[in-house]
Design a protein around this motif. Structure first.
Motif: not given
Ligand code: IMP
Length: 429
Positions: A17, A42-43, A130-132, A227, A231, A241-242, A276, A306
């Protein structure tokens, strides 16, 4: 204008972000190809063109510049349903897309069972990430476990059915283990997703060959990260992390080019810090300041809505990002959000629970929860910067703040963004 190389990576230097979408959009004007190298839906890259706001999840931000070729590399996990929704929405908004989007034959497919597993695992975890909820972790697990399905598999229905069938059965068992019940109609969801396969194959390409050939022909390429550094699966605040490598080196593996093809790495750094999802944020504001900056900066997730946690600028993390990514330049974003603040703090180091002061980013994520940032206080400029277009026209105190960020981070500031619009950008040098 700051001179960029023929092949430039744009990478986030905090917890995502940072405003990469806006910076990629600005830089895209001077390139021929923009390629995403990791992550998936997720982005949420927000780009404003005139009064129109676009939020891009999978398609590179370069798509908003007519004629640019936009690629999704092999490092991406591709959710076909989300991808075509985004594609069709761009067409409906008048963006000419024909022949402009290419998807790597080696990219992994993110299928409905990945989303289901992500959500089931998060809701049953003792310590959620706290994933997306977009299925990112399970899709990369399948990739590393060599169980994944790739774009190239769409061309072979028999093999595809075999691999998807095995994954579907495994998913049923795992969802049960998480104590959750999946949607009854997972088979239908999978069929619907796969029905888009033929359309996707129409866009398939070899991104490594395409980019290498373009560079040899003297064309310019931008590799777009999603990301941010903190992360990153290896270098970030693991396990919060992602599931991909977000850092610059992954731009080569994630598109299929050699690392020596990369000439420049621009790190995108927000003028303060946000996060986030779960995990430590050492420079977090007190609740009042948190709310104030969240409102000033519109700090709500572009993908999930969020609220983002907000904090002071943290040079421990940006210095670490400069090292891990090999930054050749920095783009500072959202400077204008700080325009009204009377004073600003900048973290220069952390005091660990045992009293030791360190300027390095600790590998032990849990120790980060107990660190006390060592702050320097700088005066705020308390003047609007939205309309500034030259560094020399910035208030002296804003320049002092940027100089300090540059010094602490250790990479030259090349761009300063002072608003969401395309023209609200100050080139440096
Ligand atoms: P995931 O990538 O959905 O598995 O989420 C894992 C972590 O990365 C969580 O804390 C999410 O909030 C964070 N995250 C994933 N994608 C983004 C993004 O594009 N911006 C900010 N945080 C992200």
């Amino acid at each position: 204008m700051p001179e960029q190389g023929a092949c430039t990576v744009v990478v986030g230097c905090q917890w995502g972000d940072e405003g990469k979408g806006k910076i990629v959009d600005v830089l895209a004007e001077d390139v021929d190809i923009v390629a995403r190298y990791q992550g998936g839906a997720n982005a949420g890259h927000t780009v404003k063109v005139g009064d129109d706001m676009f939020v891009l999840h999978q398609i590179p931000s370069g798509i908003l510049h007519a004629g640019k070729r936009c690629l999704l590399g092999n490092g991406v996990v591709l959710d076909m349903q989300q991808f075509f929704q985004e594609y069709d929405a761009l067409v409906a908004r008048g963006i000419a897309m024909d022949g402009r989007v290419g998807v790597s034959l080696r990219a992994q497919l993110l299928l409905p069972y990945h989303r289901l597993l992500d959500q089931a695992s998060e809701s049953s975890a003792a310590e959620p990430i706290g994933t997306t909820g977009r299925g990112i972790g399970p899709a990369y697990e399948d990739k590393a476990g060599r169980r994944g399905v790739r774009v190239a598999d769409l061309g072979n229905p028999e093999r595809l059915a075999k691999r998807v069938g095995a994954a579907r059965d495994r998913t049923g068992r795992r969802v049960e283990q998480f104590g959750a019940t999946g949607p009854v109609d997972l088979d239908r969801a999978i069929d619907e997703a796969l029905a888009l396969g033929e359309r996707l194959l129409g866009l398939a390409t070899d991104t490594g060959v395409e980019i290498t050939t373009a560079l040899k022909a003297g064309r310019r390429v931008l590799l777009e990260g999603a990301q941010g550094t903190a992360l990153d699966l290896d270098h970030g605040t693991y396990p919060f992390v992602t599931s991909s490598n977000t850092t610059a080196a992954a731009a080569a593996t994630g598109t299929g080019i050699g690392p020596t093809a990369i000439d420049a790495v621009i790190g995108v750094v927000k003028a303060y810090t946000t996060r986030v999802g779960e995990g430590p944020l050492p420079t977090a504001f007190d609740p009042e300041m948190d709310e104030r900056v969240r409102q000033l900066g519109g700090e709500f997730g572009a993908t999930t809505g969020r609220p983002r946690r907000c904090g002071w600028f943290d040079s421990v993390i940006t210095r670490f990002a400069a090292q891990v990514n090999g930054l050749t330049g920095v783009a500072i974003t959202k400077l204008d959000v700080l325009d009204t603040l009377p004073e600003l703090r900048v973290a220069t180091a952390y005091r660990l629970p045992n009293g030791t002061v360190t300027e390095s980013f600790p590998a032990d994520t849990w120790s980060l929860t107990g660190v006390e940032p060592v702050y320097e206080t700088l005066p705020g400029w308390q003047a609007p910067t939205h309309d500034v277009r030259r560094v020399s026209d910035l208030p002296a105190k804003a320049r002092a703040y940027l100089d300090r960020i540059e010094e602490l981070t250790g990479a030259p500031v090349q761009w300063i963004s002072v608003g969401t619009k395309r023209n609200q950008i100050i080139p440096v040098g």
